[in-house]
Write an enzyme that holds these catalytic residues in place. Structure first.
Site, PDB file in Angstrom:
ATOM      1  N   SER A  25       0.838  -1.202   0.000  1.00  0.00           N
ATOM      2  CA  SER A  25       0.000   0.000   0.000  1.00  0.00           C
ATOM      3  C   SER A  25       0.875   1.255   0.000  1.00  0.00           C
ATOM      4  CB  SER A  25      -0.895  -0.003   1.239  1.00  0.00           C
ATOM      5  OG  SER A  25      -1.721  -1.141   1.217  1.00  0.00           O
ATOM      6  N   GLY A  94       3.497   1.691   7.980  1.00  0.00           N
ATOM      7  CA  GLY A  94       2.223   1.970   8.643  1.00  0.00           C
ATOM      8  C   GLY A  94       1.810   3.425   8.582  1.00  0.00           C
ATOM      9  N   GLU A 102      -0.191  -5.571   5.669  1.00  0.00           N
ATOM     10  CA  GLU A 102       1.102  -5.553   4.971  1.00  0.00           C
ATOM     11  C   GLU A 102       2.051  -6.574   5.589  1.00  0.00           C
ATOM     12  OE1 GLU A 102       1.402  -0.942   3.399  1.00  0.00           O
ATOM     13  OE2 GLU A 102       2.026  -1.362   5.440  1.00  0.00           O
ATOM     14  N   LYS A 120      13.796   7.850   2.353  1.00  0.00           N
ATOM     15  CA  LYS A 120      13.385   6.916   3.415  1.00  0.00           C
ATOM     16  C   LYS A 120      14.559   6.327   4.196  1.00  0.00           C
ATOM     17  CE  LYS A 120       9.074   7.400   2.193  1.00  0.00           C
ATOM     18  NZ  LYS A 120       8.242   6.386   1.651  1.00  0.00           N
TER      19      LYS A 120
END
Ligand code: A5P
Length: 218
Positions: A25, A94, A102, A120
């Site tokens: 996602s 999350g 996930e 990230k």
């Protein structure tokens, strides 16, 4: 965006005809889903997809992919998902509230590939924790007892807390992670915690760095 696209393209190379693919996602996962849908159409492949959120499910159906329930597949060959923070030892997920599904899909997959842009790798994020609504206050007290400040995630366009696809609430915890495996286990041992956003089981992380892809493994 460019870095997200190059890692999504790279992850596509892991998908072969006949596979069951776990769809993560978030925005990077969505780029992968679009590319996958094009590949399936062009090459007339037979691919089944298991989504990790309602958002992904709707998007994958819109893209024309064959979306099936988790219970209908014997195994997942490869799962591809984004993350909010990555390092060699663990990733944090999350931000979009989909961490429980996930983790279920990613940990069940033969190969779990994380795809991120270089931002990230720089700044750690808070750890999202999915909790039973009944227990949100007791979990918060337990975390605070352990000197971990946390907040209940609130909705933006609905009054009250965010409710996950599983009907739960989300806490966002500011914590130092020294031993990720132990911390992942400890968080889940608190009564009322449904799942947490520390992921310590994955195959590789593909990081977009300018025009190239760096591969991180544990
Ligand atoms: C969803 O709950 C998250 O785990 C996402 O995978 C994560 O937030 C990455 O999203 P982006 O690819 O949009 O940055």
């Amino acid at each position: 965006m460019k870095e997200k696209l190059i890692v999504a393209k790279e992850a596509l190379k892991y998908v072969k005809d006949g596979m069951v693919v776990g769809l993560g996602s978030g925005s990077t996962a969505k780029l992968f889903i679009e590319l996958l849908a094009n590949k399936v159409k062009k090459q007339k492949l037979s691919i089944k997809c298991v989504p990790t959120s309602y958002d992904t499910e709707m998007f994958a159906i819109e893209c024309g992919l064959d979306v099936v329930p988790l219970a209908s597949v014997k195994k997942i060959d490869v799962a591809v998902d984004g993350a909010d923070y990555v390092c060699r030892e663990y990733v944090i997920k999350g931000g979009g509230g989909a961490l429980a599904r996930e983790k279920i899909v990613g940990y069940f997959a033969d190969e779990f590939i994380i795809v991120v842009d270089s931002s990230k790798t720089r700044k750690s994020s808070k750890v999202p924790i999915e909790v039973l609504p009944f227990a949100y206050s007791t979990v918060m007290k337990e975390l605070e007892k352990n000197k971990i400040p946390c907040s209940l995630r609130m909705s933006k366009r609905k009054l009250g807390p965010v409710v996950t696809d599983n009907g739960n609430f989300l806490l966002d915890a500011s914590m130092e992670i020294e031993n990720a495996k132990e911390t992942e286990k400890w968080l889940n041992s608190i009564p009322g915690v449904f799942e947490n956003g520390i992921f310590t089981k994955f195959s590789k992380i593909l990081v977009g760095e300018g025009n190239r892809v760096e591969v991180l493994t544990q």
